[in-house]
Scaffold this motif. Sequence first.
Motif, PDB file in Angstrom:
ATOM      1  N   LEU A 171       0.840  -1.198   0.000  1.00 24.19           N
ATOM      2  CA  LEU A 171       0.000   0.000   0.000  1.00 24.19           C
ATOM      3  C   LEU A 171       0.871   1.242   0.000  1.00 24.19           C
ATOM      4  N   THR A 172       0.580   2.162  -0.892  1.00 26.02           N
ATOM      5  CA  THR A 172       1.177   3.492  -0.862  1.00 26.02           C
ATOM      6  C   THR A 172       0.036   4.437  -0.545  1.00 26.02           C
ATOM      7  N   GLN A 173       0.023   4.984   0.632  1.00 30.89           N
ATOM      8  CA  GLN A 173      -1.086   5.782   1.120  1.00 30.89           C
ATOM      9  C   GLN A 173      -0.615   7.227   1.267  1.00 30.89           C
ATOM     10  N   THR A 174      -1.222   8.152   0.536  1.00 29.23           N
ATOM     11  CA  THR A 174      -0.813   9.561   0.600  1.00 29.23           C
ATOM     12  C   THR A 174      -1.970  10.502   0.917  1.00 29.23           C
ATOM     13  N   LEU A 175      -3.174   9.980   1.002  1.00 20.98           N
ATOM     14  CA  LEU A 175      -4.356  10.829   1.151  1.00 20.98           C
ATOM     15  C   LEU A 175      -4.372  11.587   2.473  1.00 20.98           C
ATOM     16  N   THR A 176      -4.096  10.906   3.585  1.00 21.32           N
ATOM     17  CA  THR A 176      -4.195  11.593   4.876  1.00 21.32           C
ATOM     18  C   THR A 176      -3.132  12.671   5.024  1.00 21.32           C
ATOM     19  N   ARG A 177      -1.915  12.409   4.588  1.00 18.23           N
ATOM     20  CA  ARG A 177      -0.864  13.441   4.663  1.00 18.23           C
ATOM     21  C   ARG A 177      -1.220  14.640   3.800  1.00 18.23           C
ATOM     22  N   ALA A 178      -1.758  14.376   2.599  1.00 18.85           N
ATOM     23  CA  ALA A 178      -2.147  15.468   1.706  1.00 18.85           C
ATOM     24  C   ALA A 178      -3.229  16.332   2.343  1.00 18.85           C
ATOM     25  N   ALA A 179      -4.045  15.729   3.199  1.00 22.07           N
ATOM     26  CA  ALA A 179      -5.106  16.473   3.889  1.00 22.07           C
ATOM     27  C   ALA A 179      -4.609  17.080   5.198  1.00 22.07           C
ATOM     28  N   GLY A 180      -3.315  16.884   5.513  1.00 19.03           N
ATOM     29  CA  GLY A 180      -2.766  17.442   6.745  1.00 19.03           C
ATOM     30  C   GLY A 180      -3.083  16.609   7.977  1.00 19.03           C
ATOM     31  N   LEU A 181      -3.442  15.345   7.777  1.00 21.47           N
ATOM     32  CA  LEU A 181      -3.786  14.455   8.881  1.00 21.47           C
ATOM     33  C   LEU A 181      -2.637  13.487   9.146  1.00 21.47           C
ATOM     34  N   PRO A 182      -2.561  12.928  10.351  1.00 18.75           N
ATOM     35  CA  PRO A 182      -1.503  11.953  10.628  1.00 18.75           C
ATOM     36  C   PRO A 182      -1.767  10.639   9.884  1.00 18.75           C
ATOM     37  N   ASP A 183      -0.701   9.861   9.684  1.00 16.39           N
ATOM     38  CA  ASP A 183      -0.844   8.548   9.063  1.00 16.39           C
ATOM     39  C   ASP A 183      -1.701   7.651   9.950  1.00 16.39           C
ATOM     40  N   PRO A 184      -2.465   6.736   9.347  1.00 15.52           N
ATOM     41  CA  PRO A 184      -3.255   5.787  10.138  1.00 15.52           C
ATOM     42  C   PRO A 184      -2.335   4.930  11.012  1.00 15.52           C
ATOM     43  N   GLU A 185      -2.820   4.567  12.190  1.00 12.59           N
ATOM     44  CA  GLU A 185      -2.027   3.760  13.103  1.00 12.59           C
ATOM     45  C   GLU A 185      -2.389   2.280  13.045  1.00 12.59           C
ATOM     46  N   THR A 186      -3.443   1.937  12.329  1.00 12.25           N
ATOM     47  CA  THR A 186      -3.880   0.538  12.246  1.00 12.25           C
ATOM     48  C   THR A 186      -3.797   0.054  10.799  1.00 12.25           C
ATOM     49  N   GLU A 187      -3.861  -1.252  10.641  1.00 12.61           N
ATOM     50  CA  GLU A 187      -3.881  -1.849   9.304  1.00 12.61           C
ATOM     51  C   GLU A 187      -5.183  -1.459   8.594  1.00 12.61           C
ATOM     52  N   PRO A 188      -5.152  -1.321   7.278  1.00 13.43           N
ATOM     53  CA  PRO A 188      -6.383  -0.963   6.563  1.00 13.43           C
ATOM     54  C   PRO A 188      -7.389  -2.111   6.575  1.00 13.43           C
ATOM     55  N   THR A 189      -8.663  -1.749   6.568  1.00 10.84           N
ATOM     56  CA  THR A 189      -9.729  -2.733   6.395  1.00 10.84           C
ATOM     57  C   THR A 189      -9.857  -2.958   4.899  1.00 10.84           C
ATOM     58  N   THR A 190      -9.737  -4.207   4.456  1.00 11.93           N
ATOM     59  CA  THR A 190      -9.721  -4.501   3.027  1.00 11.93           C
ATOM     60  C   THR A 190     -10.748  -5.573   2.698  1.00 11.93           C
ATOM     61  N   HIS A 191     -11.508  -5.332   1.637  1.00 11.68           N
ATOM     62  CA  HIS A 191     -12.481  -6.294   1.126  1.00 11.68           C
ATOM     63  C   HIS A 191     -12.322  -6.396  -0.382  1.00 11.68           C
ATOM     64  N   THR A 192     -12.811  -7.466  -0.934  1.00  9.19           N
ATOM     65  CA  THR A 192     -12.900  -7.624  -2.375  1.00  9.19           C
ATOM     66  C   THR A 192     -14.246  -8.282  -2.678  1.00  9.19           C
ATOM     67  N   SER A 193     -14.651  -8.230  -3.932  1.00  8.45           N
ATOM     68  CA  SER A 193     -15.912  -8.841  -4.326  1.00  8.45           C
ATOM     69  C   SER A 193     -15.682  -9.691  -5.569  1.00  8.45           C
TER      70      SER A 193
END
Length: 110
Positions: A50-72
Motif C-alpha cells: 500500500l502506498t497511502q498519501t491521502l491523509t498526509r495530503a489532507a494534513g492528517l496523521p498517518d493511520p495507526e492501524t492496518e487498513p480494512t480490506t475487502h474484495t468482491s
Amino acid sequence: MRSSQAEAARPLDHWLTNRFHAYSARMGLLWRTPVRHEPWPLVHATTVALTQTLTRAAGLPDPETEPTTHTSPCVGPVRLGPARPGPTRLSHLGRPASPGRQALDPGVRL
C-alpha cells in the motif's frame, strides 16, 4: 491484495463499499449521478502492499492501524439516474476545469 473465502457481511462493511453517487467533470462543473445497486458480495482480504498519501495530503496523521480490506467476486447490475450539475465550479477548487475529464472515485483527482 490477497482475498480469503470468509464472507464479510456486516452492515458497516456494506455501507463502506456502497456507492450512492458517481461524480464527473463537465463544462467546468462537478456533476453528480445517483447510483443504485444491491449490496455486493464481500469477502475479507489482506493488503499486501500500500502506498497511502491521502491523509498526509489532507494534513492528517498517518493511520495507526492496518487498513480494512475487502474484495468482491462480482458486482451485480448497477442503475444510474440522471446526472445533475452541483453548485461547485471546478475552478473554485483550485484546479483547472477540463471538460470530459472524469472522476468516478473520490480518490481520483480532478
